[in-house]
Motif scaffolding. Structure first.
Motif, short mmCIF file in Angstrom:
data_model
loop_
_atom_site.label_atom_id
_atom_site.label_comp_id
_atom_site.label_asym_id
_atom_site.label_seq_id
_atom_site.Cartn_x
_atom_site.Cartn_y
_atom_site.Cartn_z
N PHE A 96 1.21 -1.07 -0.11
CA PHE A 96 -0.27 -0.01 0.22
C PHE A 96 0.94 1.02 0.01
N SER A 99 -8.53 -2.72 -1.39
CA SER A 99 -8.04 -2.16 -2.79
C SER A 99 -8.67 -1.72 -3.52
N TYR A 159 -9.35 1.24 -1.24
CA TYR A 159 -8.27 2.64 -1.70
C TYR A 159 -8.57 3.31 -3.50
N ILE A 188 -4.29 -0.08 -8.81
CA ILE A 188 -4.90 -0.71 -7.86
C ILE A 188 -5.23 -2.33 -8.51
N LEU A 236 -1.66 -3.93 -7.05
CA LEU A 236 -1.42 -3.38 -5.48
C LEU A 236 -2.60 -4.89 -5.60
N ALA A 237 -3.15 -5.22 -5.77
CA ALA A 237 -4.87 -6.21 -5.55
C ALA A 237 -4.27 -7.73 -6.27
N GLU A 260 -10.89 -10.27 -2.06
CA GLU A 260 -9.70 -10.27 -1.91
C GLU A 260 -9.29 -11.03 -0.83
#
Length: 231
Positions: free
Chosen positions: A25, A64, A67, A95, A98-99, A132
């Motif tokens: 993150f 996420s 986010y 993202i 990130l995910a 997730e």
């Protein structure tokens, strides 16, 4: 009576307890700052992003996806109400990475779980977006050590009481192992359970809280140290 003679169920936090999370993150924030560099400083961007996250968590929960909404909200504000196309797609790309990054299991986790498996009922207790978090759990390679994974709406005392009621667990039989004082330590001790704090070097600002005073809290430096209290 020793702790190992009291405990039947050990709950483990997931993010930053079993596998790395917050560092990804922070890396996403750095990419976001670069994307918005012509509009504000990294410090100004971080404060705006954090505030948008705090505003959105009660509405959309954790994860996420929330986010991404926070990033879009922050960018919209900083760009004067108009979100340029390249920034919108830049946020989606941040993202996505990130995910779906590869999970990095924290040192000592596998060794610890192998030692505890069969002695206690082990359960993952995490919060966030259900698909997730379950995706992380299944891809981690750690599922074989656990009875199951609980993805909680939140991790306050109310949620913990609901969880132990569902499984007919007495608070004094419960031990929580985690890095977050706010989510893993304080609420579990607050309902009468036990907790071991396994600190992480990066703490999400949302999770920051002073450690409560309690003789039911143990603090260690590394996750493998919990074994001396449990075996």
């Amino acid at each position: 009576m020793e702790l190992k003679d009291r405990i039947r169920y050990i709950f483990f936090d997931a993010d930053d307890t079993l596998w790395e999370n917050e560092r990804y993150f922070r890396a996403a924030e750095e990419k976001f700052a670069a994307l918005l560099s012509e509009y504000t400083s990294p410090e100004g961007l971080q404060q705006t992003l954090w505030q948008k996250q705090e505003d959105n968590i009660p509405l959309y929960g954790y994860g996420s996806k929330t986010y991404m909404i926070g990033m879009a909200d922050a960018a919209m504000e900083l760009c004067g109400g108009m979100l340029p196309e390249h920034i919108y797609y830049g946020i989606k790309d941040i993202i996505k990475n990130l995910a779906f990054h590869e999970l990095e299991i924290i040192d000592g986790v596998v060794e610890t779980l192998e030692a505890l498996q069969g002695r206690y009922t082990l359960i993952v207790a995490t919060k966030g977006d259900l698909p997730e978090q379950m995706g992380k759990f299944r891809s981690s390679g750690l599922a074989k050590y656990f009875h199951h994974c609980e993805v909680m709406e939140n991790k306050d005392e109310k949620n913990w009481l609901e969880l132990i009621a569902k499984h007919d667990i007495k608070p004094d039989e419960l031990l929580m192992v985690g890095n977050s004082v706010k989510s893993d330590i304080a609420p579990v001790v607050g309902i009468g359970g036990w907790a071991i704090h396994t600190p992480h070097d990066i703490v999400w600002v949302h999770e920051m809280m002073d450690m409560p005073e309690s003789d039911k809290i143990i603090e260690v430096k590394e996750i493998t140290e919990i074994l001396k209290y449990l075996i």
